[in-house]
Scaffold this motif. Structure first.
Motif, PDB file in Angstrom:
ATOM      1  N   THR A  54     -35.846  -8.572  93.311  1.00 38.98           N
ATOM      2  CA  THR A  54     -36.208  -9.816  92.634  1.00 38.98           C
ATOM      3  C   THR A  54     -36.108 -11.011  93.576  1.00 38.98           C
ATOM      4  O   THR A  54     -36.736 -12.034  93.333  1.00 38.98           O
ATOM      5  CB  THR A  54     -35.354 -10.068  91.384  1.00 38.98           C
ATOM      6  OG1 THR A  54     -33.983 -10.100  91.743  1.00 38.98           O
ATOM      7  CG2 THR A  54     -35.590  -8.983  90.348  1.00 38.98           C
ATOM      8  N   LEU A  55     -35.363 -10.874  94.661  1.00 38.95           N
ATOM      9  CA  LEU A  55     -35.295 -11.952  95.644  1.00 38.95           C
ATOM     10  C   LEU A  55     -36.537 -11.966  96.525  1.00 38.95           C
ATOM     11  O   LEU A  55     -36.838 -12.970  97.160  1.00 38.95           O
ATOM     12  CB  LEU A  55     -34.041 -11.804  96.508  1.00 38.95           C
ATOM     13  CG  LEU A  55     -32.707 -11.922  95.774  1.00 38.95           C
ATOM     14  CD1 LEU A  55     -31.546 -11.684  96.740  1.00 38.95           C
ATOM     15  CD2 LEU A  55     -32.572 -13.269  95.098  1.00 38.95           C
TER      16      LEU A  55
ATOM     17  N   ILE B 218     -24.168 -12.403  92.413  1.00 39.31           N
ATOM     18  CA  ILE B 218     -22.899 -13.048  92.761  1.00 39.31           C
ATOM     19  C   ILE B 218     -23.047 -13.660  94.143  1.00 39.31           C
ATOM     20  O   ILE B 218     -22.603 -14.766  94.402  1.00 39.31           O
ATOM     21  CB  ILE B 218     -21.747 -12.018  92.731  1.00 39.31           C
ATOM     22  CG1 ILE B 218     -21.575 -11.494  91.304  1.00 39.31           C
ATOM     23  CG2 ILE B 218     -20.471 -12.623  93.267  1.00 39.31           C
ATOM     24  CD1 ILE B 218     -20.688 -10.274  91.201  1.00 39.31           C
ATOM     25  N   ASP B 219     -23.702 -12.918  95.037  1.00 41.51           N
ATOM     26  CA  ASP B 219     -23.946 -13.398  96.397  1.00 41.51           C
ATOM     27  C   ASP B 219     -25.363 -13.006  96.795  1.00 41.51           C
ATOM     28  O   ASP B 219     -25.602 -11.870  97.201  1.00 41.51           O
ATOM     29  CB  ASP B 219     -22.925 -12.783  97.356  1.00 41.51           C
ATOM     30  CG  ASP B 219     -23.106 -13.257  98.793  1.00 41.51           C
ATOM     31  OD1 ASP B 219     -24.054 -14.019  99.078  1.00 41.51           O
ATOM     32  OD2 ASP B 219     -22.287 -12.855  99.635  1.00 41.51           O
TER      33      ASP B 219
ATOM     34  N   THR C  19     -25.413  -8.915  96.145  1.00 45.96           N
ATOM     35  CA  THR C  19     -24.310  -8.417  95.325  1.00 45.96           C
ATOM     36  C   THR C  19     -24.520  -8.920  93.907  1.00 45.96           C
ATOM     37  O   THR C  19     -24.664 -10.115  93.678  1.00 45.96           O
ATOM     38  CB  THR C  19     -22.957  -8.910  95.866  1.00 45.96           C
ATOM     39  OG1 THR C  19     -22.849  -8.509  97.226  1.00 45.96           O
ATOM     40  CG2 THR C  19     -21.804  -8.331  95.065  1.00 45.96           C
ATOM     41  N   VAL C  20     -24.563  -7.987  92.961  1.00 41.08           N
ATOM     42  CA  VAL C  20     -24.874  -8.355  91.586  1.00 41.08           C
ATOM     43  C   VAL C  20     -23.722  -8.025  90.653  1.00 41.08           C
ATOM     44  O   VAL C  20     -22.910  -7.146  90.922  1.00 41.08           O
ATOM     45  CB  VAL C  20     -26.149  -7.644  91.083  1.00 41.08           C
ATOM     46  CG1 VAL C  20     -27.370  -8.135  91.820  1.00 41.08           C
ATOM     47  CG2 VAL C  20     -26.030  -6.144  91.188  1.00 41.08           C
ATOM     48  N   GLN C  21     -23.703  -8.740  89.552  1.00 43.46           N
ATOM     49  CA  GLN C  21     -22.737  -8.477  88.490  1.00 43.46           C
ATOM     50  C   GLN C  21     -23.153  -7.165  87.839  1.00 43.46           C
ATOM     51  O   GLN C  21     -24.275  -7.031  87.354  1.00 43.46           O
ATOM     52  CB  GLN C  21     -22.794  -9.637  87.493  1.00 43.46           C
ATOM     53  CG  GLN C  21     -21.895  -9.489  86.319  1.00 43.46           C
ATOM     54  CD  GLN C  21     -22.119 -10.645  85.338  1.00 43.46           C
ATOM     55  OE1 GLN C  21     -22.888 -11.562  85.600  1.00 43.46           O
ATOM     56  NE2 GLN C  21     -21.445 -10.581  84.231  1.00 43.46           N
ATOM     57  N   LEU C  22     -22.257  -6.183  87.847  1.00 43.28           N
ATOM     58  CA  LEU C  22     -22.615  -4.837  87.376  1.00 43.28           C
ATOM     59  C   LEU C  22     -22.952  -4.825  85.894  1.00 43.28           C
ATOM     60  O   LEU C  22     -23.954  -4.261  85.478  1.00 43.28           O
ATOM     61  CB  LEU C  22     -21.473  -3.865  87.677  1.00 43.28           C
ATOM     62  CG  LEU C  22     -21.748  -2.393  87.459  1.00 43.28           C
ATOM     63  CD1 LEU C  22     -22.917  -1.923  88.312  1.00 43.28           C
ATOM     64  CD2 LEU C  22     -20.515  -1.568  87.770  1.00 43.28           C
TER      65      LEU C  22
ATOM     66  N   PRO D 155     -21.372   1.749  96.881  1.00 41.09           N
ATOM     67  CA  PRO D 155     -21.652   0.314  97.024  1.00 41.09           C
ATOM     68  C   PRO D 155     -23.109   0.158  97.473  1.00 41.09           C
ATOM     69  O   PRO D 155     -23.570   0.868  98.349  1.00 41.09           O
ATOM     70  CB  PRO D 155     -20.700  -0.129  98.141  1.00 41.09           C
ATOM     71  CG  PRO D 155     -19.670   0.937  98.223  1.00 41.09           C
ATOM     72  CD  PRO D 155     -20.313   2.210  97.751  1.00 41.09           C
ATOM     73  N   CYS D 156     -23.816  -0.753  96.833  1.00 46.16           N
ATOM     74  CA  CYS D 156     -25.256  -0.799  97.110  1.00 46.16           C
ATOM     75  C   CYS D 156     -25.801  -2.219  97.052  1.00 46.16           C
ATOM     76  O   CYS D 156     -26.834  -2.462  96.448  1.00 46.16           O
ATOM     77  CB  CYS D 156     -26.008   0.090  96.143  1.00 46.16           C
ATOM     78  SG  CYS D 156     -25.695  -0.300  94.414  1.00 46.16           S
ATOM     79  N   GLY D 157     -25.116  -3.165  97.654  1.00 50.11           N
ATOM     80  CA  GLY D 157     -25.558  -4.545  97.603  1.00 50.11           C
ATOM     81  C   GLY D 157     -26.994  -4.738  98.025  1.00 50.11           C
ATOM     82  O   GLY D 157     -27.741  -5.452  97.371  1.00 50.11           O
ATOM     83  N   HIS D 158     -27.409  -4.090  99.105  1.00 54.47           N
ATOM     84  CA  HIS D 158     -28.774  -4.269  99.601  1.00 54.47           C
ATOM     85  C   HIS D 158     -29.814  -3.653  98.686  1.00 54.47           C
ATOM     86  O   HIS D 158     -30.992  -3.937  98.801  1.00 54.47           O
ATOM     87  CB  HIS D 158     -28.896  -3.656 100.995  1.00 54.47           C
ATOM     88  CG  HIS D 158     -28.829  -2.157 100.974  1.00 54.47           C
ATOM     89  ND1 HIS D 158     -27.649  -1.479 100.799  1.00 54.47           N
ATOM     90  CD2 HIS D 158     -29.805  -1.230 101.059  1.00 54.47           C
ATOM     91  CE1 HIS D 158     -27.907  -0.175 100.804  1.00 54.47           C
ATOM     92  NE2 HIS D 158     -29.188  -0.004 100.962  1.00 54.47           N
TER      93      HIS D 158
END
Length: 105
Positions: free
Chosen positions: A49-50, A64-65, A70-73, A41-44
């Motif tokens: 791009t943010l 997604i968040d 959290t991104v759409q894979l 898991p690697c949300g961070h």
């Protein structure tokens, strides 16, 4: 193949991002989607791009968040699932080169 070997050895993979734009992040996600459960898991890991004042792709539409990055894979579209914003790309381009490939003689 790397993902299969990693799975056999019980290894997991981290797909990370530093300050890339949306194209390289989408490419990393494509590879991560092949690794499936072996991808950590690697949300961070996809905040790049943010952090940009302007992005030359629409990669942000895959969040997604955004608070956790959290991104759409996998994309909803063909290919990497990102589109270029040509006006931003033109504005931030410092130098460009055109390469033309010809068939062999």
């Amino acid at each position: 193949r790397v993902c299969r070997v990693g799975e056999q050895l019980g290894m997991r993979f981290l797909f990370n991002s530093m300050l890339e734009g949306g194209i390289s992040q989408a490419a990393q996600l494509a590879v991560a989607s092949v690794c499936g459960a072996n991808a950590l898991p690697c949300g961070h890991c996809f905040f790049s791009t943010l952090r940009l004042a302007e992005n030359f792709t629409n990669f942000a539409s895959r969040y997604i968040d955004p608070t956790t990055a959290t991104v759409q894979l996998t994309p909803d579209t063909r290919g990497l699932g990102v589109e270029l914003n040509h006006s931003v790309l033109q504005r931030i381009t410092i130098q460009s080169h055109e390469f033309r490939f010809t068939s062999s003689p």
